[in-house]
Design a protein around this motif. Structure first.
Motif, short mmCIF file in Angstrom:
data_model
loop_
_atom_site.label_atom_id
_atom_site.label_comp_id
_atom_site.label_asym_id
_atom_site.label_seq_id
_atom_site.Cartn_x
_atom_site.Cartn_y
_atom_site.Cartn_z
N PHE A 126 0.84 -1.21 0.00
CA PHE A 126 0.00 0.00 0.00
C PHE A 126 0.87 1.25 0.00
O PHE A 126 0.64 2.18 -0.78
N SER A 127 1.88 1.26 0.85
CA SER A 127 2.76 2.43 0.97
C SER A 127 3.55 2.66 -0.32
O SER A 127 3.72 3.81 -0.76
N ILE A 128 4.02 1.57 -0.93
CA ILE A 128 4.78 1.69 -2.19
C ILE A 128 3.89 2.25 -3.29
O ILE A 128 4.28 3.18 -4.02
N VAL A 129 2.71 1.68 -3.43
CA VAL A 129 1.80 2.08 -4.51
C VAL A 129 1.47 3.56 -4.43
O VAL A 129 1.57 4.30 -5.43
N ILE A 130 1.07 4.03 -3.26
CA ILE A 130 0.69 5.44 -3.11
C ILE A 130 1.88 6.36 -3.35
O ILE A 130 1.77 7.37 -4.06
N ALA A 131 3.04 6.02 -2.78
CA ALA A 131 4.23 6.86 -2.93
C ALA A 131 4.66 6.95 -4.40
O ALA A 131 5.02 8.03 -4.89
N VAL A 132 4.61 5.83 -5.09
CA VAL A 132 5.01 5.82 -6.50
C VAL A 132 4.02 6.60 -7.36
O VAL A 132 4.41 7.36 -8.25
N LEU A 133 2.73 6.43 -7.11
CA LEU A 133 1.72 7.15 -7.88
C LEU A 133 1.84 8.66 -7.69
O LEU A 133 1.56 9.45 -8.60
N LEU A 134 2.28 9.07 -6.52
CA LEU A 134 2.41 10.50 -6.23
C LEU A 134 3.65 11.12 -6.86
O LEU A 134 3.61 12.24 -7.38
N THR A 158 15.69 5.17 -16.35
CA THR A 158 15.78 4.36 -15.12
C THR A 158 15.74 5.21 -13.86
O THR A 158 15.72 4.66 -12.76
N GLU A 159 15.72 6.55 -14.03
CA GLU A 159 15.58 7.41 -12.85
C GLU A 159 14.26 7.12 -12.12
O GLU A 159 14.16 7.27 -10.90
N GLU A 160 13.25 6.67 -12.88
CA GLU A 160 11.98 6.33 -12.24
C GLU A 160 12.12 5.06 -11.39
O GLU A 160 11.39 4.87 -10.42
N LEU A 161 13.06 4.19 -11.77
CA LEU A 161 13.35 3.02 -10.93
C LEU A 161 13.96 3.47 -9.61
O LEU A 161 13.73 2.84 -8.57
N ALA A 162 14.75 4.54 -9.64
CA ALA A 162 15.34 5.07 -8.41
C ALA A 162 14.23 5.52 -7.45
O ALA A 162 14.31 5.28 -6.24
N ILE A 163 13.22 6.16 -8.01
CA ILE A 163 12.09 6.60 -7.19
C ILE A 163 11.34 5.40 -6.62
O ILE A 163 10.97 5.38 -5.44
N PHE A 164 11.13 4.38 -7.45
CA PHE A 164 10.46 3.17 -6.99
C PHE A 164 11.26 2.52 -5.86
O PHE A 164 10.70 2.14 -4.82
N CYS A 165 12.56 2.37 -6.05
CA CYS A 165 13.41 1.72 -5.05
C CYS A 165 13.43 2.50 -3.74
O CYS A 165 13.45 1.90 -2.66
N MET A 166 13.41 3.83 -3.82
CA MET A 166 13.37 4.63 -2.60
C MET A 166 12.02 4.51 -1.91
O MET A 166 11.94 4.56 -0.67
N ALA A 167 10.96 4.33 -2.69
CA ALA A 167 9.64 4.09 -2.10
C ALA A 167 9.63 2.77 -1.34
O ALA A 167 9.08 2.67 -0.24
N VAL A 168 10.26 1.74 -1.94
CA VAL A 168 10.36 0.43 -1.26
C VAL A 168 11.19 0.58 0.01
O VAL A 168 10.85 0.02 1.06
N PHE A 169 12.30 1.32 -0.08
CA PHE A 169 13.14 1.57 1.09
C PHE A 169 12.33 2.21 2.21
O PHE A 169 12.37 1.77 3.37
N GLY A 170 11.57 3.25 1.89
CA GLY A 170 10.76 3.93 2.89
C GLY A 170 9.69 3.03 3.49
O GLY A 170 9.48 3.02 4.71
N ALA A 171 9.04 2.26 2.62
CA ALA A 171 7.99 1.34 3.09
C ALA A 171 8.58 0.26 4.01
O ALA A 171 7.98 -0.09 5.03
N ALA A 172 9.75 -0.25 3.63
CA ALA A 172 10.40 -1.28 4.45
C ALA A 172 10.82 -0.73 5.80
O ALA A 172 10.64 -1.38 6.84
#
Length: 367
Positions: free
Chosen positions: A81-89, A237-251
């Protein structure tokens, strides 16, 4: 996406100009996912306790773990849930790299949720049958492999992967690259799943791995950095960086509740999703071989199970009685039975994970 929307108003407020920077959006994604995890975590824990959706502890596991029976599980929902919302934003949801990793993560999260549902709610002890899990992993890997191999977006790099420690050295797998992707995704998702056996272990290690992957995604997307470091330049791939940071924050947010003594477990919902996302990020960044370092602890955990099982079967067939290499597998249980406290095992494994992450980042300058 909120960042793109706010950036349109730069002419009215110059401060909105910051949303064009990857570092700003990546940091905001991590903070957003972290705060969302903190916000939704207690609500999910209360709900799971109310309906008595708890973990079933293996009888053959360490006896000290029996006190964890009934601890709420399916906490991977908090992470997803946290990843999805953070990435969409904060990310560009139309970026192909992001769409691929988003899809693979959510599909395997759904497979993991089905397994948790069958075990914790339907009380089917074994949950989802192993071959169905494997079918899901293979299907996701096959889909990702076919897209990368045939989609014109990846023209010139359809079946290549970079070799760490060597300058400008790549391996072209040809048609076997699709099978290679299936192997990487299946292996990474199973490795994280097997590691998720101590409070905070898989969560903390995942956070470490994803912040390293975020750094790799950032430099890979920057033509100057890529040229200086002699690595493959992959615009987008900069968008992958954002995704990975969202996963980091969620974890990290989930770790608040998952640290010893855990208030909630991520279950297969979280472990299969995180493992798949980790493998997919490495694949999309053409760093599949470097994943051996980034996810070194996860791989060691998986190998310990393979070694233990294989040696036990071999000795039972040859000598009539099975023997073990470790006191118990996965290897974190081996150290527990040697007398290490659970928190000591977790923290020491985290330290090894940090060292491997730093080592993996250092290979960029040797290339």
């Amino acid at each position: 996406m909120l960042a793109k929307f706010l950036y349109q108003f730069t002419d009215y407020f110059i401060g909105f100009n910051v949303f064009r920077y990857i570092t700003v959006r990546a940091a905001l994604a991590a903070i957003t996912a972290l705060v969302l995890s903190w916000w939704i975590g207690p609500k999910v824990i209360r709900l799971l306790k109310k309906y008595q959706i708890g973990e079933e502890i293996r009888i053959e596991g360490p006896q000290s773990h029996q006190v964890k029976r009934g601890t709420p599980t399916m906490g991977g929902l908090i992470i997803l849930f946290s990843i999805v919302i953070a990435v969409l934003l904060w990310a560009d949801v139309f970026n192909l790299y992001l769409l691929l990793i988003f899809l693979t993560t959510l599909v395997m999260g759904l497979v993991g949720f089905l397994d948790d549902y069958l075990k914790s709610i339907m009380k089917i002890k074994k949950g989802l049958i192993g071959r169905y899990k494997l079918l899901g992993q293979i299907s996701v890997g096959l889909l990702l492999g076919l897209v990368i191999y045939f989609h014109p977006f990846f023209d010139g790099l359809h079946s290549n992967t970079s070799v760490p420690f060597f300058k400008n050295l790549e391996i072209d797998f040809g048609w076997f690259y699709i099978l290679f992707i299936i192997f990487v995704l299946t292996g990474s998702s199973n490795a994280v799943n097997l590691t998720d056996g101590l409070d905070g272990l898989a969560t903390g290690l995942s956070a470490i791995a994803f912040i390293a992957l975020a750094g790799m995604a950032y430099v890979t997307s920057n033509v100057k950095f890529a040229d200086y470091l002699n690595i493959i330049y992959l615009p987008g791939t900069e968008e992958l960086a954002i995704f990975c940071m969202a996963v980091f924050g969620a974890a990290m947010g989930f770790l608040w509740f998952n640290a010893y003594p855990a208030e909630i477990f991520m279950g297969d919902t979280g472990s299969l999703a995180l493992g798949t996302a980790m493998g997919a990020a490495a694949i999309l960044l053409k760093k599949e071989l470097l994943l051996l370092l980034i996810a070194g602890v996860f791989i060691a955990e998986a190998l310990s199970v393979i070694i233990q099982t294989s040696y036990f079967k071999y000795t039972r067939k040859r000598y009539g009685q099975g023997k073990r290499v470790f006191k118990m597998a996965p290897i974190h249980h081996h150290f527990e039975l040697k007398g290490w406290h659970e928190t000591k095992v977790v923290i020491r494994f985290w330290i090894v994970g940090i060292l491997l992450a730093l080592l993996s980042l250092s290979t960029f300058k040797t290339q």
